[in-house]
Design a protein around this motif. Structure first.
Motif, mmCIF file in Angstrom:
data_model
loop_
_atom_site.group_PDB
_atom_site.id
_atom_site.type_symbol
_atom_site.label_atom_id
_atom_site.label_comp_id
_atom_site.label_asym_id
_atom_site.label_seq_id
_atom_site.Cartn_x
_atom_site.Cartn_y
_atom_site.Cartn_z
ATOM 1 N N SER A 31 -16.706 0.584 -3.542
ATOM 2 C CA SER A 31 -16.267 0.139 -2.216
ATOM 3 C C SER A 31 -16.554 1.214 -1.161
ATOM 4 N N HIS A 32 -16.353 2.486 -1.513
ATOM 5 C CA HIS A 32 -16.703 3.562 -0.569
ATOM 6 C C HIS A 32 -18.214 3.605 -0.330
ATOM 7 N N PHE A 33 -18.997 3.410 -1.394
ATOM 8 C CA PHE A 33 -20.451 3.434 -1.275
ATOM 9 C C PHE A 33 -20.941 2.338 -0.339
ATOM 10 N N THR A 34 -20.445 1.117 -0.532
ATOM 11 C CA THR A 34 -20.908 0.015 0.314
ATOM 12 C C THR A 34 -20.459 0.202 1.762
ATOM 13 N N LYS A 35 -19.242 0.714 1.976
ATOM 14 C CA LYS A 35 -18.763 0.952 3.344
ATOM 15 C C LYS A 35 -19.633 2.000 4.040
ATOM 16 N N ASN A 36 -19.965 3.068 3.353
ATOM 17 C CA ASN A 36 -20.795 4.120 3.943
ATOM 18 C C ASN A 36 -22.238 3.687 4.103
ATOM 19 N N PHE A 37 -22.737 2.858 3.192
ATOM 20 C CA PHE A 37 -24.113 2.394 3.262
ATOM 21 C C PHE A 37 -24.322 1.459 4.444
ATOM 22 N N LYS A 38 -23.306 0.655 4.768
ATOM 23 C CA LYS A 38 -23.411 -0.279 5.882
ATOM 24 C C LYS A 38 -23.338 0.426 7.232
ATOM 25 N N ASP A 39 -22.553 1.512 7.322
ATOM 26 C CA ASP A 39 -22.350 2.193 8.603
ATOM 27 C C ASP A 39 -22.667 3.686 8.451
ATOM 28 N N VAL A 40 -23.949 4.013 8.390
ATOM 29 C CA VAL A 40 -24.405 5.382 8.150
ATOM 30 C C VAL A 40 -24.055 6.303 9.328
ATOM 31 N N GLU A 41 -23.970 5.774 10.526
ATOM 32 C CA GLU A 41 -23.697 6.586 11.712
ATOM 33 C C GLU A 41 -22.288 7.185 11.700
ATOM 34 N N GLN A 42 -21.365 6.590 10.956
ATOM 35 C CA GLN A 42 -19.990 7.077 10.918
ATOM 36 C C GLN A 42 -19.753 8.139 9.844
ATOM 37 N N LEU A 43 -20.786 8.486 9.091
ATOM 38 C CA LEU A 43 -20.627 9.507 8.056
ATOM 39 C C LEU A 43 -20.337 10.862 8.685
ATOM 40 N N LYS A 44 -19.427 11.588 8.096
ATOM 41 C CA LYS A 44 -19.056 12.900 8.617
ATOM 42 C C LYS A 44 -19.717 14.004 7.809
ATOM 43 N N THR A 45 -20.995 13.810 7.513
ATOM 44 C CA THR A 45 -21.749 14.783 6.736
ATOM 45 C C THR A 45 -22.538 15.673 7.682
ATOM 46 N N MET A 46 -22.492 16.967 7.425
ATOM 47 C CA MET A 46 -23.190 17.938 8.256
ATOM 48 C C MET A 46 -24.398 18.460 7.477
ATOM 49 N N GLN A 47 -25.513 18.615 8.122
ATOM 50 C CA GLN A 47 -26.721 19.126 7.484
ATOM 51 C C GLN A 47 -26.680 20.647 7.462
ATOM 52 N N TYR A 48 -25.787 21.195 6.641
ATOM 53 C CA TYR A 48 -25.619 22.638 6.524
ATOM 54 C C TYR A 48 -26.740 23.213 5.680
#
Length: 168
Positions: A31-48
Motif C-alpha cells: 500500500s505504501h509502494f502504490t501510494k508513493n508510485f502514484k504521487d512521486v512529487e510528494q516523496l520526501k527523498t533527498m538526493q544526498y
C-alpha cells in the motif's frame, strides 16, 4: 510466592506458519509502494550528497573545532575539563608548558575520536575558556580508515568556520 503462568499465544497451525503476519506486512508495504508510485512529487527523498539538508538550525552540533587567539595560537589551556566531562571518553589531551603571554600551559596533543563521540556537547559546556566548539556546520564526514576519524589539534584548528565567528 507463586509461579505465574503466562499463556502462550499462537498455538494453532495457522499462527505457527506466520503466514497471516507475513501477508499483513506485505499488504502494508504494497500500500505504501502504490501510494508513493502514484504521487512521486510528494516523496520526501533527498538526493544526498548532491543536495545538502537545509533544515539544520543554529543549535546543531557538528564536528568539533578549537578556537584561536588573534595570533593563531589555540585558546585551550589543557585543563582536561572537556575530557573529564566526555561520557564517551573520546578526547585525549597531553599538556605542555607554554612560554607566551596567554596561559601557563597548552595542549601538546589534542585528539578527538569521532567514531566514539556521541556529539552530546558536554565538552563545549565544560570548557571554561570557550576553546572548543561544535559549530562548524560539518555534519557528514567520511574516511577510508579508522585513523582518519581521529582528529588531531591541527585538524581541529583547521575546522574554523570563519575568522569573525571565532570571537563570538
Amino acid at each position: 510466592m507463586g509461579i505465574k503462568v503466562v499463556p502462550r499465544y499462537g498455538k494453532s497451525f495457522k499462527d505457527k506458519l506466520y503466514l497471516p503476519a507475513i501477508f499483513g506486512g506485505m499488504k502494508t508495504t504494497f500500500s505504501h509502494f502504490t501510494k508513493n508510485f502514484k504521487d512521486v512529487e510528494q516523496l520526501k527523498t533527498m538526493q544526498y550528497p548532491e543536495v545538502q539538508p537545509t533544515d539544520l538550525n543554529e543549535r546543531y552540533r557538528g564536528v568539533h573545532r578549537l578556537t584561536k587567539w588573534e595570533d593563531e595560537t589555540e585558546k585551550c589551556v589543557a585543563c582536561y575539563m572537556c575530557a573529564t566531562a566526555c561520557p564517551a571518553d573520546c578526547i585525549f589531551i597531553e599538556a605542555e608548558e607554554r612560554f607566551d603571554e596567554h596561559d601557563e600551559k597548552r595542549p601538546k596533543e589534542f585528539k578527538i575520536d569521532l567514531l566514539e563521540c556521541v556529539f552530546c556537547g558536554y565538552c563545549v559546556e565544560a570548557c571554561p575558556c570557550d576553546a572548543i566548539r561544535m559549530d562548524t556546520g560539518i555534519f557528514s564526514f567520511t574516511a577510508s580508515s579508522r585513523e582518519e576519524f581521529v582528529l588531531d589539534k591541527k585538524a581541529l584548528m583547521a575546522n574554523d568556520r570563519s575568522k569573525d565567528l571565532s570571537d563570538d
